[in-house]
Design a protein around this motif. Structure first.
Motif, PDB file in Angstrom:
ATOM      1  N   GLU A 108      67.971  36.346  48.811  1.00 20.38           N
ATOM      2  CA  GLU A 108      67.534  35.278  49.861  1.00 20.38           C
ATOM      3  C   GLU A 108      66.145  35.411  49.428  1.00 20.38           C
ATOM      4  O   GLU A 108      65.310  36.067  49.095  1.00 20.38           O
ATOM      5  CB  GLU A 108      67.715  36.028  51.125  1.00 20.38           C
ATOM      6  N   GLY A 109      65.803  33.924  49.282  1.00 19.62           N
ATOM      7  CA  GLY A 109      64.623  33.676  48.884  1.00 19.62           C
ATOM      8  C   GLY A 109      64.047  33.521  47.335  1.00 19.62           C
ATOM      9  O   GLY A 109      63.059  32.982  46.861  1.00 19.62           O
ATOM     10  N   LYS A 110      65.217  33.979  46.421  1.00 12.32           N
ATOM     11  CA  LYS A 110      65.007  33.832  45.045  1.00 12.32           C
ATOM     12  C   LYS A 110      65.567  32.655  44.558  1.00 12.32           C
ATOM     13  O   LYS A 110      66.805  32.044  44.861  1.00 12.32           O
ATOM     14  CB  LYS A 110      65.784  35.021  44.374  1.00 12.32           C
ATOM     15  N   SER A 184      72.159  23.972  47.072  1.00  9.41           N
ATOM     16  CA  SER A 184      71.969  25.191  47.658  1.00  9.41           C
ATOM     17  C   SER A 184      70.502  25.916  47.898  1.00  9.41           C
ATOM     18  O   SER A 184      69.802  25.537  47.423  1.00  9.41           O
ATOM     19  CB  SER A 184      72.324  26.283  46.490  1.00  9.41           C
ATOM     20  N   SER A 185      70.529  27.205  48.768  1.00  6.96           N
ATOM     21  CA  SER A 185      69.075  27.386  49.268  1.00  6.96           C
ATOM     22  C   SER A 185      68.465  28.258  48.051  1.00  6.96           C
ATOM     23  O   SER A 185      67.474  28.315  48.038  1.00  6.96           O
ATOM     24  CB  SER A 185      69.414  28.395  50.520  1.00  6.96           C
ATOM     25  N   ASN A 186      69.250  28.404  47.060  1.00  7.53           N
ATOM     26  CA  ASN A 186      68.707  29.237  46.021  1.00  7.53           C
ATOM     27  C   ASN A 186      68.420  28.223  44.785  1.00  7.53           C
ATOM     28  O   ASN A 186      67.785  28.580  43.847  1.00  7.53           O
ATOM     29  CB  ASN A 186      69.555  30.287  45.424  1.00  7.53           C
ATOM     30  N   SER A 192      65.840  23.134  50.739  1.00 10.68           N
ATOM     31  CA  SER A 192      66.330  24.253  51.709  1.00 10.68           C
ATOM     32  C   SER A 192      65.832  25.578  51.204  1.00 10.68           C
ATOM     33  O   SER A 192      65.996  26.751  51.827  1.00 10.68           O
ATOM     34  CB  SER A 192      67.935  24.414  52.084  1.00 10.68           C
ATOM     35  N   ASN A 193      65.388  25.534  49.842  1.00  7.41           N
ATOM     36  CA  ASN A 193      64.785  26.735  49.249  1.00  7.41           C
ATOM     37  C   ASN A 193      63.756  27.456  50.017  1.00  7.41           C
ATOM     38  O   ASN A 193      62.809  26.741  50.669  1.00  7.41           O
ATOM     39  CB  ASN A 193      64.167  26.436  47.872  1.00  7.41           C
ATOM     40  N   ALA A 194      63.500  28.651  49.905  1.00  3.35           N
ATOM     41  CA  ALA A 194      62.337  29.199  50.876  1.00  3.35           C
ATOM     42  C   ALA A 194      61.142  28.890  50.176  1.00  3.35           C
ATOM     43  O   ALA A 194      60.042  28.775  51.109  1.00  3.35           O
ATOM     44  CB  ALA A 194      62.417  30.681  50.647  1.00  3.35           C
ATOM     45  N   ASN A 195      60.962  28.509  48.938  1.00  2.00           N
ATOM     46  CA  ASN A 195      59.559  27.919  48.410  1.00  2.00           C
ATOM     47  C   ASN A 195      59.740  26.361  47.662  1.00  2.00           C
ATOM     48  O   ASN A 195      60.140  26.402  46.266  1.00  2.00           O
ATOM     49  CB  ASN A 195      59.057  29.155  47.435  1.00  2.00           C
ATOM     50  N   PRO A 196      60.027  25.545  48.573  1.00  2.00           N
ATOM     51  CA  PRO A 196      60.751  24.195  47.802  1.00  2.00           C
ATOM     52  C   PRO A 196      59.641  23.826  46.713  1.00  2.00           C
ATOM     53  O   PRO A 196      58.514  23.826  46.977  1.00  2.00           O
ATOM     54  CB  PRO A 196      60.829  23.443  48.949  1.00  2.00           C
ATOM     55  N   LEU A 197      60.107  22.948  46.128  1.00  2.00           N
ATOM     56  CA  LEU A 197      59.225  22.008  44.951  1.00  2.00           C
ATOM     57  C   LEU A 197      58.305  21.030  45.689  1.00  2.00           C
ATOM     58  O   LEU A 197      58.712  20.383  46.413  1.00  2.00           O
ATOM     59  CB  LEU A 197      60.262  21.402  43.982  1.00  2.00           C
TER      60      LEU A 197
END
Length: 519
Positions: A108-110, A184-186, A192-197
């Protein structure tokens, strides 16, 4: 569990403890109600996913009708079989590796480039009332759609084995990697990525880029390497014709039926994409997606029809209401709105549809000028429409809709809205452009060498004589309809019988008998 059952459960707990606390009783009742509400929502998601999956799957019938209607009678069986093989091949490929590459877990978060778990659906969540299985079904239907885009473009000249191999390659590896990185969140492009572009990520609501650009650029590469149908742009000696020869399809009725089926299936395509496994349902986004889908498709179809009418009248002096312009223009508008249907306002859907109709006509004209033979105009519909849909999201994404979609306040919105605020923030548009470029590079980098090798080995295009007599006879042994729409000489049929049916040239009686079978 009903309210009475919730109440009974909490009372039973207090009776066992021997203590009565009003506050604790209400907290217990609220907790039990939340559990029930969560279970109900999961069940609703499962049902909605299955329903939308069915609509998207029905689009395969629409593609089959359009492709069969656009080709000549001698190629109908071959064309619809390729559509059918898309479904079969993509289901197998997506089951074994595709879904794992697309949505396989990671820390998660990667951020990861490709999924690496849940091959063969071995790690599905059984506590979610089957939502993982419903999710697989929904995205399998998407994968099959991406593959089928190419079927019509290569119609009447592509080998059967090559097409099946391509279909499994696209849905098993190429397409899933794009899905992973955008949805995908990854994924490195994912919103939805923890650190989106760029702090927002690429937003592709239902797949203008993921599905339609992927299928469209694959179709462009394939038709460039495959070459046009015999006689379309060049004569038998290879000299360019003054005017391209038209190969009209054998049934406008099938084309219209297919268009309407696709439009119907598009409601499931776009509305189903509003549902996320881990987040609450947002009925307003689902409803808005359906409204915008309707408006963009309708507007684009009318615009393409009217502009073509005007241009034809100016060129020939006679106004012509061209049915194919209306149908394909509508599909281009649907492909364009797919990327933003739930996060733009209805007025923006109209604008997106207008521009999509214009882009369809221009791209179709450009392909003909470049002697690129697209039998069903899939490239103008899906590549041009899909690319515009990705860009349109960066222009028209509504702040209100984005806040509803992400369940939080959003700093980066559509450029027109940012401009209206006086900031001119280009962040979201920048993400959209980066995402579009990444999709084009990834698909081209894999599919160009793939088709180039097939073509070099002689495994991509059918033999010239097979193409002349028709792929129905060549691959299926007979035709349930007329062997050809054209006047084929007995000599051409005799050559085909001798070459592929292994009839000795001196066995005139047998030769005539076999030739008669194909006339």
């Amino acid at each position: 569990m009903s309210e009475n059952e919730n109440y009974a459960t909490c009372i039973a707990q207090f009776l066992e403890s021997g203590e009565v606390d009003t506050v604790s009783a209400f907290e217990c009742f609220a907790a039990e109600s939340r559990v029930e509400a969560d279970a109900t929502e999961k069940k609703t998601k499962v049902l909605f996913f299955v329903y939308c999956s069915s609509l998207v799957f029905l689009m395969q019938a629409g593609f089959a009708m359009i492709c069969s209607g656009c080709v000549r009678k001698k190629n109908v069986q071959n064309t619809i079989l390729k559509n059918f093989l898309d479904v079969c091949g993509s289901s197998i490929a997506f089951f074994f590796v595709g879904y794992a590459f697309a949505f396989g877990g990671g820390e998660e978060g990667k951020t990861t480039f490709i999924g690496n778990t849940n091959f063969l659906l071995t790690q599905m969540d059984f506590n979610g009332y089957g939502i993982d299985y419903a999710h697989w079904t929904f995205h399998f239907a998407f994968a099959a759609t991406a593959a089928t885009i190419v079927a019509g473009t290569l119609a009447e000249r592509c080998q059967m084995n090559a097409y099946l191999f391509y279909s499994m390659m696209l849905t098993g590896f190429v397409y899933p990697v794009i899905v992973h990185n955008v949805w995908s969140s990854n994924g490195y492009l994912s919103a939805s990525n923890a650190n989106p572009l760029f702090g927002i990520g690429m937003i592709d609501f239902a797949g203008s880029g993921v599905v339609h650009v992927t299928g469209g650029i694959t179709a462009l590469i394939a038709t460039k390497l495959l070459g046009p149908r015999k006689g379309r742009f060049f004569d038998d000696r290879g000299n360019k014709l003054e005017r391209p020869k038209s190969f009209p399809g054998h049934s406008k009725s099938l084309q219209m039926l297919g268009t309407l089926i696709l439009w119907f299936g598009w409601f499931g395509f776009n509305a189903g994409s509003a549902v996320k496994k881990e987040e609450p349902l947002e009925p307003v986004i689902i409803a808005k997606a359906v409204v915008n889908t309707t408006l963009a498709g309708a507007c684009s179809g009318i615009v393409a029809l009217v502009i073509n009418l005007y241009l034809t009248e100016r060129k020939t002096g006679e106004p012509v209401y061209k049915l194919s312009s209306a149908m394909n223009g509508c599909l281009a508008g649907l492909a364009a709105i797919t990327g933003s249907c739930g996060i733009v306002e209805p007025w923006a859907a109209l604008v997106i549809g207008v521009i999509a109709g214009c882009l369809f006509l221009f791209t179709s004209y450009l392909l003909e000028r470049k002697c690129l033979d697209d039998a069903v105009d899939a490239i103008p519909v899906h590549l041009a429409g899909g690319a515009w849909g990705v860009i349109a999201t960066g222009l028209f994404a509504s702040p209100r809709a984005l806040e509803t979609y992400f369940h939080t306040e959003v700093d980066h919105v559509g450029w027109f809205y940012s401009w209206g605020r006086g900031s001119g923030d280009f962040t979201l548009m920048g993400c959209q452009l980066v995402g579009l470029i990444c999709i084009l590079i990834w698909v081209s980098g894999i599919m160009f060498p793939f088709f180039f090798v097939l073509n070099y080995l002689g495994l991509l295009r059918s033999d010239g004589l097979e193409e002349i007599v028709g792929l129905d006879v060549s691959y299926h042994g007979y035709s349930t309809q007329n062997t050809s729409d054209e006047d084929l000489s007995r000599e051409t049929l005799r050559q085909y019988v001798q070459k592929y049916r292994k009839v000795p040239a001196d066995e005139e009686e047998n030769d005539n008998e076999n030739t008669d079978r194909f006339e």
